[in-house]
Design a protein around this motif. Structure first.
Motif, PDB file in Angstrom:
ATOM      1  N   THR A  82       3.085  -3.904   2.455  1.00  0.00           N
ATOM      2  CA  THR A  82       3.060  -5.714   2.662  1.00  0.00           C
ATOM      3  C   THR A  82       1.218  -6.026   2.494  1.00  0.00           C
ATOM      4  N   VAL A  83       0.568  -5.078   2.947  1.00  0.00           N
ATOM      5  CA  VAL A  83      -0.875  -5.255   2.764  1.00  0.00           C
ATOM      6  C   VAL A  83      -1.331  -4.912   1.353  1.00  0.00           C
ATOM      7  N   VAL A  84      -0.743  -3.744   0.668  1.00  0.00           N
ATOM      8  CA  VAL A  84      -0.922  -3.507  -0.681  1.00  0.00           C
ATOM      9  C   VAL A  84      -0.406  -4.521  -1.600  1.00  0.00           C
ATOM     10  N   ILE A  85       0.818  -4.822  -1.499  1.00  0.00           N
ATOM     11  CA  ILE A  85       1.464  -5.950  -2.425  1.00  0.00           C
ATOM     12  C   ILE A  85       0.564  -7.322  -2.272  1.00  0.00           C
ATOM     13  N   THR A  86       0.177  -7.709  -1.008  1.00  0.00           N
ATOM     14  CA  THR A  86      -0.719  -8.884  -0.813  1.00  0.00           C
ATOM     15  C   THR A  86      -1.859  -8.905  -1.378  1.00  0.00           C
ATOM     16  N   GLY A  87      -2.681  -7.681  -1.225  1.00  0.00           N
ATOM     17  CA  GLY A  87      -3.984  -7.306  -1.768  1.00  0.00           C
ATOM     18  C   GLY A  87      -3.954  -7.404  -3.262  1.00  0.00           C
ATOM     19  N   TYR A  88      -2.756  -6.464  -3.829  1.00  0.00           N
ATOM     20  CA  TYR A  88      -2.797  -6.339  -5.452  1.00  0.00           C
ATOM     21  C   TYR A  88      -2.535  -7.466  -6.047  1.00  0.00           C
ATOM     22  N   GLY A 143       1.317   5.090  -4.629  1.00  0.00           N
ATOM     23  CA  GLY A 143       1.684   4.781  -6.172  1.00  0.00           C
ATOM     24  C   GLY A 143       0.863   3.317  -6.541  1.00  0.00           C
ATOM     25  N   ILE A 144       1.210   2.480  -5.819  1.00  0.00           N
ATOM     26  CA  ILE A 144       0.747   1.177  -6.377  1.00  0.00           C
ATOM     27  C   ILE A 144      -0.807   0.996  -6.340  1.00  0.00           C
ATOM     28  N   SER A 145      -1.163   1.301  -5.269  1.00  0.00           N
ATOM     29  CA  SER A 145      -2.855   1.310  -4.782  1.00  0.00           C
ATOM     30  C   SER A 145      -3.543   2.399  -5.268  1.00  0.00           C
ATOM     31  N   GLN A 146      -2.945   3.699  -5.630  1.00  0.00           N
ATOM     32  CA  GLN A 146      -3.879   4.768  -5.851  1.00  0.00           C
ATOM     33  C   GLN A 146      -4.714   5.076  -5.079  1.00  0.00           C
ATOM     34  N   GLY A 147      -4.597   4.839  -3.702  1.00  0.00           N
ATOM     35  CA  GLY A 147      -5.652   4.861  -2.806  1.00  0.00           C
ATOM     36  C   GLY A 147      -6.796   3.846  -2.533  1.00  0.00           C
ATOM     37  N   ASN A 148      -6.723   3.252  -3.314  1.00  0.00           N
ATOM     38  CA  ASN A 148      -7.892   2.069  -3.631  1.00  0.00           C
ATOM     39  C   ASN A 148      -7.893   0.829  -2.620  1.00  0.00           C
ATOM     40  N   PRO A 149      -8.607   0.398  -1.914  1.00  0.00           N
ATOM     41  CA  PRO A 149      -8.342  -0.975  -1.216  1.00  0.00           C
ATOM     42  C   PRO A 149      -8.809  -1.941  -2.355  1.00  0.00           C
ATOM     43  N   TYR A 150      -8.405  -3.191  -1.676  1.00  0.00           N
ATOM     44  CA  TYR A 150      -8.332  -4.535  -2.465  1.00  0.00           C
ATOM     45  C   TYR A 150      -9.366  -5.354  -1.469  1.00  0.00           C
ATOM     46  N   ASN A 151     -10.481  -5.477  -2.096  1.00  0.00           N
ATOM     47  CA  ASN A 151     -11.597  -6.190  -1.242  1.00  0.00           C
ATOM     48  C   ASN A 151     -11.972  -7.664  -1.753  1.00  0.00           C
ATOM     49  N   LEU A 233      -2.007 -10.776   8.862  1.00  0.00           N
ATOM     50  CA  LEU A 233      -3.072 -10.886   9.552  1.00  0.00           C
ATOM     51  C   LEU A 233      -4.110  -9.943   9.716  1.00  0.00           C
ATOM     52  N   TRP A 234      -4.005  -8.737   9.462  1.00  0.00           N
ATOM     53  CA  TRP A 234      -4.936  -7.810   9.637  1.00  0.00           C
ATOM     54  C   TRP A 234      -5.732  -7.863   8.292  1.00  0.00           C
ATOM     55  N   ILE A 235      -5.294  -8.496   7.240  1.00  0.00           N
ATOM     56  CA  ILE A 235      -6.000  -8.474   5.969  1.00  0.00           C
ATOM     57  C   ILE A 235      -6.956  -9.777   6.165  1.00  0.00           C
ATOM     58  N   SER A 236      -6.601 -10.575   6.877  1.00  0.00           N
ATOM     59  CA  SER A 236      -7.064 -11.971   7.227  1.00  0.00           C
ATOM     60  C   SER A 236      -8.337 -11.404   8.386  1.00  0.00           C
ATOM     61  N   ARG A 237      -7.934 -10.608   9.109  1.00  0.00           N
ATOM     62  CA  ARG A 237      -9.048 -10.364  10.262  1.00  0.00           C
ATOM     63  C   ARG A 237     -10.064  -9.731   9.435  1.00  0.00           C
ATOM     64  N   THR A 238      -9.782  -8.670   8.796  1.00  0.00           N
ATOM     65  CA  THR A 238     -10.656  -7.437   8.074  1.00  0.00           C
ATOM     66  C   THR A 238     -11.317  -8.190   6.827  1.00  0.00           C
ATOM     67  N   GLY A 239     -10.794  -8.927   6.033  1.00  0.00           N
ATOM     68  CA  GLY A 239     -11.120  -9.331   4.898  1.00  0.00           C
ATOM     69  C   GLY A 239     -10.965  -8.285   3.843  1.00  0.00           C
ATOM     70  N   SER A 240     -10.226  -7.358   4.013  1.00  0.00           N
ATOM     71  CA  SER A 240      -9.916  -6.335   3.178  1.00  0.00           C
ATOM     72  C   SER A 240      -8.346  -5.736   3.252  1.00  0.00           C
ATOM     73  N   THR A 245      -3.730   0.876   6.195  1.00  0.00           N
ATOM     74  CA  THR A 245      -3.232   0.237   7.276  1.00  0.00           C
ATOM     75  C   THR A 245      -1.688   0.411   7.606  1.00  0.00           C
ATOM     76  N   GLY A 246      -1.599   0.408   8.897  1.00  0.00           N
ATOM     77  CA  GLY A 246      -0.304   0.784   9.521  1.00  0.00           C
ATOM     78  C   GLY A 246      -0.024   2.168   9.887  1.00  0.00           C
ATOM     79  N   GLY A 247      -0.935   3.093   9.447  1.00  0.00           N
ATOM     80  CA  GLY A 247      -0.652   4.579   9.599  1.00  0.00           C
ATOM     81  C   GLY A 247      -0.872   4.962  11.026  1.00  0.00           C
ATOM     82  N   ASP A 248      -1.503   4.179  12.032  1.00  0.00           N
ATOM     83  CA  ASP A 248      -1.584   4.418  13.362  1.00  0.00           C
ATOM     84  C   ASP A 248      -0.610   3.245  14.084  1.00  0.00           C
ATOM     85  N   TRP A 249       0.307   2.705  13.531  1.00  0.00           N
ATOM     86  CA  TRP A 249       0.867   1.634  14.377  1.00  0.00           C
ATOM     87  C   TRP A 249       2.279   2.181  15.189  1.00  0.00           C
ATOM     88  N   MET A 250       2.529   3.628  14.965  1.00  0.00           N
ATOM     89  CA  MET A 250       3.817   4.041  15.477  1.00  0.00           C
ATOM     90  C   MET A 250       3.530   4.039  17.232  1.00  0.00           C
TER      91      MET A 250
END
Length: 336
Positions: A82-88, A143-151, A233-240, A245-250
């Motif tokens: 979700t974060v990647v699609i929203t940022g993309y 695959g979508i982000s290629q590991g790059n953040p959307y700032n 909401l995580w994007i809204s808080r961090t601005g990026s 994101t989500g890797g440590d949510w378990m």
């Protein structure tokens, strides 16, 4: 008589499932405030409240499926996608924030629907199904982000994640409203009661006329939506929009949900418990930093807390069963 009533009232209050976590929050709050003068500052409380609010949505994503007797190992990766699609869509495609948020929410619905259909139609265990889809969603993220953040996130988009009203973050206001709505949903609506019945005893619910497959699919879609909300909401808080994101949510998702009173066997949800459990986890993490504890052991601390919470639940059940057996034995003796 009044003393007996008061004593009985206190016992009933302490017997409530959420009281354990509420007392734990109060005790930890007092301990950390004694050892750190900055713990109870308005700045720190505001930041903890923002994080706790996001933890609530992460936990709701897990609780949604735990209630029907399942689990979602793909939760964090659904949020990450979700974060990647929203940022993309914001940065690369230039879509307005509203459109990007809708796209993100649709990702949550789609991923949850995929999980639900696989579980119900292929009759796969939720553990196996969501473990498999977690790899799929991880692949899509990379695959979508290629590991790059959307700032390049619009400043207006961060208002909800960073602002507040009456000294309380907008995020927490939103989380409280959602918890109230869910409490009403499970207690007073037919669908909510069927939802809980499915988790309580799926076979009995099915024989009673409940479409249990429909409830399981609904649970997984709800899980995806809550994961998506947490990501947005995580994007809204961090601005990026970070693909990590989500890797440590378990651990967080299970810890807050279970400590908050959501039974792993299903059929139970506690809005108040989830609210305070989110603050408990945030306080532990925040307090460890302030006490300059070794942060590399943070996951170990959280794991111990989760184990303790589950153990307390089991201990309570064992005590209740023994008490019931004793009462039945006494009644039988009197009757004999």
């Amino acid at each position: 008589m009044d003393k007996r009533k008061t004593s009985g009232g206190i016992k009933k209050l302490l017997a409530r499932s959420e009281m354990t976590v509420i007392l734990a929050v109060l005790v930890l709050g007092m301990i950390f405030s004694v050892f750190s003068s900055s713990f109870l500052t308005s700045y720190n409380l505001f930041n903890m409240s923002r994080t706790a609010a996001i933890y609530i949505f992460i936990a709701l994503g897990q609780a949604a499926v735990v209630i029907v007797g399942g689990m979602n190992l793909a939760l964090g990766y659904m949020g990450g996608l979700t974060v990647v699609i929203t940022g993309y869509t914001m940065e690369i495609m230039g879509f307005p924030a509203v459109v990007s948020v809708i796209a993100g929410l649709l990702v949550g619905v789609a991923t949850g629907l995929v999980n639900g259909i696989i579980i119900t139609k292929l009759k796969l265990n939720s553990f196996v199904a969501t473990l498999a889809t977690s790899f799929i969603y991880t692949g899509l993220i990379n695959g979508i982000s290629q590991g790059n953040p959307y700032n390049e996130i619009p400043d207006g988009f961060t208002v909800i994640g960073r602002g507040g009203f009456l000294g309380i973050p907008y995020l927490l206001w939103l989380a409280v409203v959602v918890l109230i709505v869910l409490a009403y949903f499970f207690r007073f609506t037919v669908t909510g009661r069927r939802y809980l019945a499915t988790g309580g005893n799926q076979e009995a619910a099915r024989l009673s006329g409940v479409n249990t497959d429909k409830m399981v699919i609904l649970a997984n879609v709800a899980s995806g939506v809550f994961a998506a909300i947490a990501g947005i909401l995580w994007i809204s808080r961090t601005g990026s929009a970070q693909p990590s994101t989500g890797g440590d949510w378990m651990v967080t998702s299970f810890a807050v949900a279970v400590i908050g009173g959501t039974l792993l066997k299903g059929g139970v949800f506690n809005s108040v418990g989830v609210f305070f459990a989110s603050f408990l986890i945030v306080m532990v993490r925040n307090g460890l930093v302030m006490l300059q504890a070794n942060v590399y052991f943070e996951q170990a601390y959280l794991g111990l807390i989760l184990l303790l919470a589950v153990s307390l639940d089991s201990i309570k059940q064992i005590i209740s069963e023994r008490r019931l057996k004793k009462e039945l034995k006494d009644q039988y003796s009197k009757a004999g």
